[in-house]
Design a protein around this motif. Structure first.
Motif, mmCIF file in Angstrom:
data_model
loop_
_atom_site.group_PDB
_atom_site.id
_atom_site.type_symbol
_atom_site.label_atom_id
_atom_site.label_comp_id
_atom_site.label_asym_id
_atom_site.label_seq_id
_atom_site.Cartn_x
_atom_site.Cartn_y
_atom_site.Cartn_z
ATOM 1 N N HIS A 143 13.209 15.715 1.110
ATOM 2 C CA HIS A 143 12.472 15.044 2.185
ATOM 3 C C HIS A 143 11.352 14.169 1.594
ATOM 4 C CE1 HIS A 143 11.121 14.494 6.264
ATOM 5 N NE2 HIS A 143 9.890 14.780 5.864
ATOM 6 N N SER A 144 10.573 14.758 0.662
ATOM 7 C CA SER A 144 9.505 13.984 0.015
ATOM 8 C C SER A 144 10.100 12.845 -0.805
ATOM 9 C CB SER A 144 8.669 14.875 -0.911
ATOM 10 O OG SER A 144 8.030 15.869 -0.179
ATOM 11 N N MET A 145 11.244 13.132 -1.437
ATOM 12 C CA MET A 145 11.896 12.132 -2.303
ATOM 13 C C MET A 145 12.240 10.864 -1.523
ATOM 14 S SD MET A 145 12.959 11.197 -5.240
ATOM 15 C CE MET A 145 12.702 12.612 -6.300
ATOM 16 N N LYS A 146 12.576 11.039 -0.239
ATOM 17 C CA LYS A 146 12.934 9.887 0.585
ATOM 18 C C LYS A 146 11.745 8.895 0.636
ATOM 19 C CE LYS A 146 14.991 9.186 5.035
ATOM 20 N NZ LYS A 146 15.082 9.717 6.379
ATOM 21 N N SER A 147 10.544 9.422 0.835
ATOM 22 C CA SER A 147 9.349 8.546 0.869
ATOM 23 C C SER A 147 9.025 8.024 -0.526
ATOM 24 C CB SER A 147 8.131 9.310 1.396
ATOM 25 O OG SER A 147 8.428 9.893 2.619
ATOM 26 N N LEU A 148 9.210 8.887 -1.525
ATOM 27 C CA LEU A 148 8.925 8.465 -2.910
ATOM 28 C C LEU A 148 9.805 7.276 -3.294
ATOM 29 C CD1 LEU A 148 7.409 9.032 -5.609
ATOM 30 C CD2 LEU A 148 9.282 10.555 -6.220
ATOM 31 N N LEU A 149 11.065 7.302 -2.847
ATOM 32 C CA LEU A 149 11.987 6.210 -3.188
ATOM 33 C C LEU A 149 11.499 4.873 -2.629
ATOM 34 C CD1 LEU A 149 15.488 7.941 -2.813
ATOM 35 C CD2 LEU A 149 14.329 7.250 -4.915
ATOM 36 N N LYS A 159 0.873 -1.181 0.000
ATOM 37 C CA LYS A 159 0.000 0.000 0.000
ATOM 38 C C LYS A 159 0.905 1.223 0.000
ATOM 39 C CE LYS A 159 -3.709 -1.671 3.006
ATOM 40 N NZ LYS A 159 -4.676 -1.141 3.992
ATOM 41 N N VAL A 160 0.351 2.387 -0.337
ATOM 42 C CA VAL A 160 1.182 3.588 -0.397
ATOM 43 C C VAL A 160 0.781 4.645 0.635
ATOM 44 C CG1 VAL A 160 1.935 5.494 -1.895
ATOM 45 C CG2 VAL A 160 1.765 3.174 -2.815
ATOM 46 N N TYR A 161 -0.522 4.832 0.844
ATOM 47 C CA TYR A 161 -0.948 5.906 1.754
ATOM 48 C C TYR A 161 -2.118 5.493 2.655
ATOM 49 C CZ TYR A 161 -4.288 6.899 -2.068
ATOM 50 O OH TYR A 161 -5.260 6.818 -3.035
ATOM 51 N N GLY A 162 -2.148 4.219 3.004
ATOM 52 C CA GLY A 162 -3.202 3.741 3.899
ATOM 53 C C GLY A 162 -4.518 3.503 3.195
ATOM 54 N N GLU A 163 -4.486 3.400 1.855
ATOM 55 C CA GLU A 163 -5.706 3.194 1.074
ATOM 56 C C GLU A 163 -6.270 1.785 1.295
ATOM 57 O OE1 GLU A 163 -2.644 3.421 0.093
ATOM 58 O OE2 GLU A 163 -2.146 2.120 -1.594
ATOM 59 N N ASP A 164 -7.586 1.638 1.067
ATOM 60 C CA ASP A 164 -8.210 0.316 1.175
ATOM 61 C C ASP A 164 -7.800 -0.539 -0.011
ATOM 62 O OD1 ASP A 164 -9.597 1.023 3.437
ATOM 63 O OD2 ASP A 164 -11.343 1.739 2.298
ATOM 64 N N VAL A 165 -7.794 -1.842 0.217
ATOM 65 C CA VAL A 165 -7.483 -2.780 -0.872
ATOM 66 C C VAL A 165 -8.680 -3.711 -1.040
ATOM 67 C CG1 VAL A 165 -6.012 -4.757 -1.458
ATOM 68 C CG2 VAL A 165 -4.982 -2.664 -0.589
ATOM 69 N N ALA A 219 5.850 15.308 -7.647
ATOM 70 C CA ALA A 219 5.496 13.924 -7.287
ATOM 71 C C ALA A 219 5.208 13.772 -5.795
ATOM 72 C CB ALA A 219 6.622 12.985 -7.695
ATOM 73 N N ALA A 220 5.756 14.668 -4.965
ATOM 74 C CA ALA A 220 5.625 14.595 -3.496
ATOM 75 C C ALA A 220 6.013 13.185 -3.017
ATOM 76 C CB ALA A 220 4.235 15.017 -3.063
ATOM 77 N N THR A 221 5.203 12.588 -2.138
ATOM 78 C CA THR A 221 5.579 11.284 -1.584
ATOM 79 C C THR A 221 5.011 10.120 -2.403
ATOM 80 O OG1 THR A 221 3.696 11.425 -0.093
ATOM 81 C CG2 THR A 221 5.808 12.174 0.778
ATOM 82 N N GLY A 222 4.367 10.450 -3.525
ATOM 83 C CA GLY A 222 3.986 9.389 -4.459
ATOM 84 C C GLY A 222 2.548 8.925 -4.401
ATOM 85 N N THR A 223 1.676 9.673 -3.730
ATOM 86 C CA THR A 223 0.272 9.237 -3.630
ATOM 87 C C THR A 223 -0.347 9.069 -5.024
ATOM 88 O OG1 THR A 223 0.063 10.358 -1.511
ATOM 89 C CG2 THR A 223 -1.987 9.841 -2.661
ATOM 90 N N THR A 224 -0.434 10.162 -5.778
ATOM 91 C CA THR A 224 -1.042 10.066 -7.115
ATOM 92 C C THR A 224 -0.125 9.321 -8.079
ATOM 93 O OG1 THR A 224 -2.238 12.121 -6.725
ATOM 94 C CG2 THR A 224 -2.052 11.404 -9.009
#
Ligand SMILES: C[S@@+](CC[C@H](N)C(=O)[O-])C[C@H]1O[C@@H](n2cnc3c(N)ncnc32)[C@H](O)[C@@H]1O
Length: 216
Positions: free
Chosen positions: A100-106, A25-31, A73-78
């Motif tokens: 900082h955002s790139m760290k999560s995106l990676l 998962k990426v941002y706590g979304e439902d699956v 891109a921020a942390t990659g949600t979209t």
């Protein structure tokens, strides 16, 4: 699961994309699992592209196999949903200025081989010229120069290529009415692009206009 655009699904009023990295998962979304496949819920309140689709976007240029240049891109949600849509045959060049955002995106990229992260200023496309031609440029940078940035990045599109931009009026000038800002941004874009669709993102995002553009 009803496919509303290629790679974009709807079930029970919610949007979904087919998980390109099953089990993550990426941002706590439902699956949701259906027909032996795993779909990730796409929350419109967390994604301007998701909210544009919910608000009635008619044409969706991002599809399986697309090559997309994503600015902000921020942390990659979209970005993660775009990665789901373009799949194994497509590529997402994800530009972000914040280390900082790139760290999560990676961390998102670790499971998704179709995202190419780029730590750069979207106002300086000469720094990532090697991206080459793309099918779609998507911009969500919340930056005062967002129209100018989009025009500069049009170099990656051929004639008739698509662009999408989320305009945040508050990031451009808090003293002006949003409509004045939108008109100014459209004026800056009109030399390079024609406006194909114009969508207000209310109530998901306040004072945001989403434009689907085609390069002249
Ligand atoms: C509203 S957020 C993007 C949210 C993201 N598009 C999503 O839906 O998941 C805007 C992002 O643009 C980035 N940004 C701002 N100016 C930028 C620039 N000049 N070049 C690249 N990224 C920039 C910010 O660091 C921030 O992460």
């Amino acid at each position: 699961m009803r496919e509303i655009f290629r790679g974009v699904y709807e079930e029970g009023g919610k949007l979904y994309t087919l998980n390109f990295a099953p089990g993550t998962k990426v941002y706590g979304e439902d699956v949701l699992r259906a027909g032996g496949k795993e779909y990730r819920s796409w929350m419109p309140s967390r994604s301007k592209l998701g909210s544009a689709i919910k608000k009635g976007l008619k044409e969706m240029p991002i599809m399986p196999g697309s090559k997309v240049l994503y600015l902000g891109a921020a942390t990659g949600t979209t970005v993660s949903h775009v990665s789901d849509i373009v799949g194994g045959e497509g590529e997402v060049y994800a530009v972000e200025i914040s280390a900082h955002s790139m760290k999560s995106l990676l961390q998102v990229c670790e499971h998704r081989g179709n995202i190419i992260p780029i730590l750069a200023d979207a106002g300086r496309p000469q720094e990532y010229e090697e991206v080459g031609g793309v099918d779609v440029v998507f911009e969500d940078v919340a930056h005062p120069d967002q129209a100018e940035m989009m025009v500069k990045n049009a170099r990656f599109l051929g004639k008739g290529g698509y662009a999408m931009i989320a305009i945040k009026s508050q990031s451009i000038d808090v003293t002006k009415r949003p409509e004045e800002i939108y008109a100014r941004v459209e004026k800056e874009l009109e030399g390079t692009f024609e406006v194909v669709e114009r969508i207000s993102l209310e109530p998901y995002e306040r004072d945001h206009l989403f434009l689907l553009l085609r390069k002249k």
